[in-house]
Write a protein that holds these residues in place. Structure first.
Motif, PDB file in Angstrom:
ATOM      1  N   LEU A 107      -8.182   0.968   2.758  1.00 17.04           N
ATOM      2  CA  LEU A 107      -8.725   1.016   4.114  1.00 17.04           C
ATOM      3  C   LEU A 107     -10.211   1.386   4.100  1.00 17.04           C
ATOM      4  CD1 LEU A 107      -5.754   2.717   6.003  1.00 17.04           C
ATOM      5  CD2 LEU A 107      -6.418   0.311   6.032  1.00 17.04           C
ATOM      6  N   SER A 108     -10.590   2.270   3.189  1.00 12.13           N
ATOM      7  CA  SER A 108     -12.005   2.583   3.035  1.00 12.13           C
ATOM      8  C   SER A 108     -12.790   1.351   2.610  1.00 12.13           C
ATOM      9  CB  SER A 108     -12.175   3.714   2.008  1.00 12.13           C
ATOM     10  OG  SER A 108     -13.547   4.005   1.810  1.00 12.13           O
ATOM     11  N   ARG A 109     -12.192   0.517   1.756  1.00 17.94           N
ATOM     12  CA  ARG A 109     -12.840  -0.721   1.317  1.00 17.94           C
ATOM     13  C   ARG A 109     -13.026  -1.674   2.494  1.00 17.94           C
ATOM     14  NH1 ARG A 109     -13.034  -3.227  -3.638  1.00 17.94           N
ATOM     15  NH2 ARG A 109     -14.474  -4.996  -3.540  1.00 17.94           N
ATOM     16  N   VAL A 110     -12.040  -1.730   3.396  1.00 19.06           N
ATOM     17  CA  VAL A 110     -12.161  -2.589   4.574  1.00 19.06           C
ATOM     18  C   VAL A 110     -13.356  -2.178   5.414  1.00 19.06           C
ATOM     19  CG1 VAL A 110     -11.059  -3.266   6.735  1.00 19.06           C
ATOM     20  CG2 VAL A 110      -9.717  -3.169   4.640  1.00 19.06           C
ATOM     21  N   VAL A 123      -3.058   6.579  10.559  1.00 17.97           N
ATOM     22  CA  VAL A 123      -2.218   5.441  10.191  1.00 17.97           C
ATOM     23  C   VAL A 123      -1.625   5.733   8.818  1.00 17.97           C
ATOM     24  CG1 VAL A 123      -3.553   3.791  11.544  1.00 17.97           C
ATOM     25  CG2 VAL A 123      -4.142   4.196   9.144  1.00 17.97           C
ATOM     26  N   SER A 124      -0.658   4.898   8.423  1.00 19.07           N
ATOM     27  CA  SER A 124      -0.027   5.061   7.120  1.00 19.07           C
ATOM     28  C   SER A 124      -0.458   3.924   6.217  1.00 19.07           C
ATOM     29  CB  SER A 124       1.496   5.065   7.274  1.00 19.07           C
ATOM     30  OG  SER A 124       2.128   5.193   6.015  1.00 19.07           O
ATOM     31  N   GLY A 125      -0.950   4.275   5.014  1.00 15.87           N
ATOM     32  CA  GLY A 125      -1.383   3.230   4.091  1.00 15.87           C
ATOM     33  C   GLY A 125      -2.168   3.781   2.930  1.00 15.87           C
ATOM     34  N   ALA A 166       0.719   5.815  12.540  1.00 16.52           N
ATOM     35  CA  ALA A 166       1.677   6.514  11.681  1.00 16.52           C
ATOM     36  C   ALA A 166       2.840   7.011  12.533  1.00 16.52           C
ATOM     37  CB  ALA A 166       0.997   7.667  10.950  1.00 16.52           C
ATOM     38  N   GLY A 167       3.975   7.246  11.915  1.00 17.53           N
ATOM     39  CA  GLY A 167       5.187   7.596  12.639  1.00 17.53           C
ATOM     40  C   GLY A 167       5.025   8.786  13.573  1.00 17.53           C
ATOM     41  N   PRO A 196       0.830  -1.218   0.000  1.00 13.53           N
ATOM     42  CA  PRO A 196       0.000   0.000   0.000  1.00 13.53           C
ATOM     43  C   PRO A 196       0.853   1.252   0.000  1.00 13.53           C
ATOM     44  CG  PRO A 196       0.069  -0.964   2.200  1.00 13.53           C
ATOM     45  CD  PRO A 196       0.767  -1.936   1.279  1.00 13.53           C
ATOM     46  N   ALA A 197       0.256   2.328  -0.449  1.00 19.81           N
ATOM     47  CA  ALA A 197       0.945   3.623  -0.439  1.00 19.81           C
ATOM     48  C   ALA A 197       1.158   4.093   0.998  1.00 19.81           C
ATOM     49  CB  ALA A 197       0.128   4.653  -1.215  1.00 19.81           C
ATOM     50  N   GLY A 198       2.121   4.978   1.192  1.00 20.75           N
ATOM     51  CA  GLY A 198       2.431   5.454   2.536  1.00 20.75           C
ATOM     52  C   GLY A 198       1.724   6.733   2.895  1.00 20.75           C
ATOM     53  N   THR A 199       0.475   6.914   2.466  1.00 25.44           N
ATOM     54  CA  THR A 199      -0.285   8.135   2.751  1.00 25.44           C
ATOM     55  C   THR A 199      -0.831   8.083   4.171  1.00 25.44           C
ATOM     56  OG1 THR A 199      -0.938   8.190   0.427  1.00 25.44           O
ATOM     57  CG2 THR A 199      -2.176   9.585   1.950  1.00 25.44           C
TER      58      THR A 199
END
Length: 478
Positions: free
Chosen positions: A365-368, A358-360, A469-470, A328-331
């Motif tokens: 994540l919206s689909r989850v 979170v990062s992803g 997220a960091g 996944p992207a790190g957005t």
């Protein structure tokens, strides 16, 4: 030739043989040099003793023709003065080299009127009359005595005589023993080293062959598996605990993983074909009926089947992308905002969320969340609750309903692809059993987990845990 030395067995044998050969050459060279140095040193010691004996006689005023050291058969002796003039030499000495003078015939004795060394003319470092200089100097050379020519080690000793001034005594010791010993050792090495290298090569070849025999068995079995495409077969595992045994176990584990993957792919294709067949057949039937009787066209049913087919194709495409290991992207994604968006427009859904990032991939994540809410809507009686909170270093999203819940024995099985429980089938509005499987795969790809449990209200509770997220790993925001 390249094929011969392309095998591990050949390279190992060649390498071991070369290493042993280099070691033997180095050790043999050191041995020969040491042996030669020791024997040469012994010859030098013998030559020095002979020279010291003659020098002692000269210091005692012994006449030159009475010197006992001049008649030794294997010890060439020369006595020279400070000007290099030969005063005396061994009997039967025919030729000599290496002593500084090649003369073998003494010069005539000086007359009484000849100049003698004056004690007052001595240098400061001169010896006292009758004194022998400590130590000796050594050289190598040859000498011919009575027709026999040999190599000698010569020692030169200086002595201050009372009547003849400073004289130098050159005495030699034969090097025949040194040459013989070195030659014998060299011959033994030239014969023994090749034999030893042959033994090393043979032993290495046999030992390497025995060690690599299991590897060859593994190779043959892998070739057979490749040819037969039968992933149920396994390579033989040696009853040892070495690297080859670990290789065999790892290979079998890889084969087992490949077999499981192929079986999953086959089951996936079969289930996907079955799920696609129903909407396609229904849509085709409606289109055929509409073609024959336009007035009987069920437009709503055709649209519903088309949407169901479209959603199924999208689910299959997403699963295929997840199976390929797509990261996944790190957005940065705010799960609270995402939960509110997913719950918008759904009846009976309550959201209790605190801002957590979170990062992803926002889309995945919206689909989850959408899949979890769809599942909850199919089973809930009246109420669905979505919570978002921090828990340690993780973000936790909970989706709870007040339905009948999931039996503990089925809480893992429901995440398998194309699995729908009987209760779900009775109320299914067209789902293919992929929603929860997709949700878990996305959670795993984001470094998290998705589990099923019991909700406080008695229904099902699905908890999604993702690493923060960091920037959010510290103190929670207010």
């Amino acid at each position: 030739m390249s094929r011969l030395f392309g095998s591990v067995r050949s390279r190992a044998t060649l390498g071991a043989t070369l290493v042993v050969a280099v070691a033997l050459v180095a050790a043999g060279t050191a041995l020969l040099l040491s042996l030669r140095a020791n024997l040469t040193g012994e010859a030098g010691t013998r030559a020095e003793r002979s020279a010291q004996a003659v020098a002692s006689e000269l210091a005692a005023r012994t006449p030159l023709d009475k010197l006992s050291g001049l008649d030794a058969e294997d010890t060439p002796v020369q006595i020279v003065d400070e000007d290099g003039v030969l005063l005396a030499a061994s009997e039967d000495l025919e030729r000599i080299s290496g002593t500084g003078t090649s003369e073998v015939t003494p010069a005539p004795a000086p007359s009484d009127g000849d100049d003698r060394d004056d004690p007052d003319d001595r240098d400061d470092d001169s010896l006292d009359p009758g004194e022998i200089a400590p130590g000796a100097s050594y050289t190598n050379g040859t000498a011919t005595i009575d027709g026999d020519t040999e190599d000698y080690r010569f020692a030169a000793v200086e002595v201050e005589t009372p009547d003849r001034g400073r004289l130098t005594v050159h005495a030699g010791a034969p090097l025949a023993a040194e040459h013989s010993a070195v030659g014998t050792a060299l011959t033994a090495m030239l014969i023994g080293f090749p034999l030893l290298l042959g033994v090393v090569a043979a032993v290495t070849w046999l030992v390497t062959g025995r060690a690599l025999r299991p590897v060859e068995g593994i190779r043959r079995e892998m070739a057979a598996i490749t040819a037969s495409e039968d992933l149920r077969r396994r390579v033989p595992e040696p009853a040892t605990h070495d690297e080859v045994a670990r290789l065999a176990r790892t290979t079998n584990a890889t084969l087992a993983a490949l077999e499981a993957s192929v079986e999953r792919q086959r089951a996936f294709v079969a289930d996907a074909s079955h799920e696609l067949r129903s909407p396609i057949a229904s849509l085709r039937t409606q289109l055929e009926v509409a073609a024959a009787h336009p007035e009987l066209l069920d437009l709503d049913g055709a649209v519903e089947d088309t949407v169901r087919l479209q959603n199924l194709a999208a689910d299959l495409l997403l699963l295929a992308r997840l199976d390929t290991g797509e990261r996944p992207a790190g957005t940065r994604v705010d799960l609270a905002a995402l939960a509110r968006e997913a719950a918008a427009g759904r009846e009976g859904v309550t959201v209790e969320a605190e801002p957590v990032e979170v990062s992803g991939s926002r889309g995945q994540l919206s689909r989850v969340l959408a899949n979890l809410l769809d599942n909850a809507e199919r089973h809930a009686r009246e109420q669905i609750t979505v919570t978002v909170r921090r828990e340690g270093g993780a973000a936790v999203v909970g989706v709870a309903d007040d339905g009948e819940g999931v039996a503990e024995a089925d809480r893992e099985r429901i995440f398998e692809r194309f699995v729908r429980l009987d209760a779900a089938r009775s109320r299914d509005d067209g789902g293919a059993g992929l929603g929860l499987a997709i949700a878990r795969d996305v959670a795993v790809r984001h470094g998290g987990t998705l589990t099923a449990g019991a909700a406080p209200a008695g229904g099902a509770l699905f908890e999604l845990r993702l690493p923060l997220a960091g920037a959010d790993r510290g103190t929670p925001r207010a």
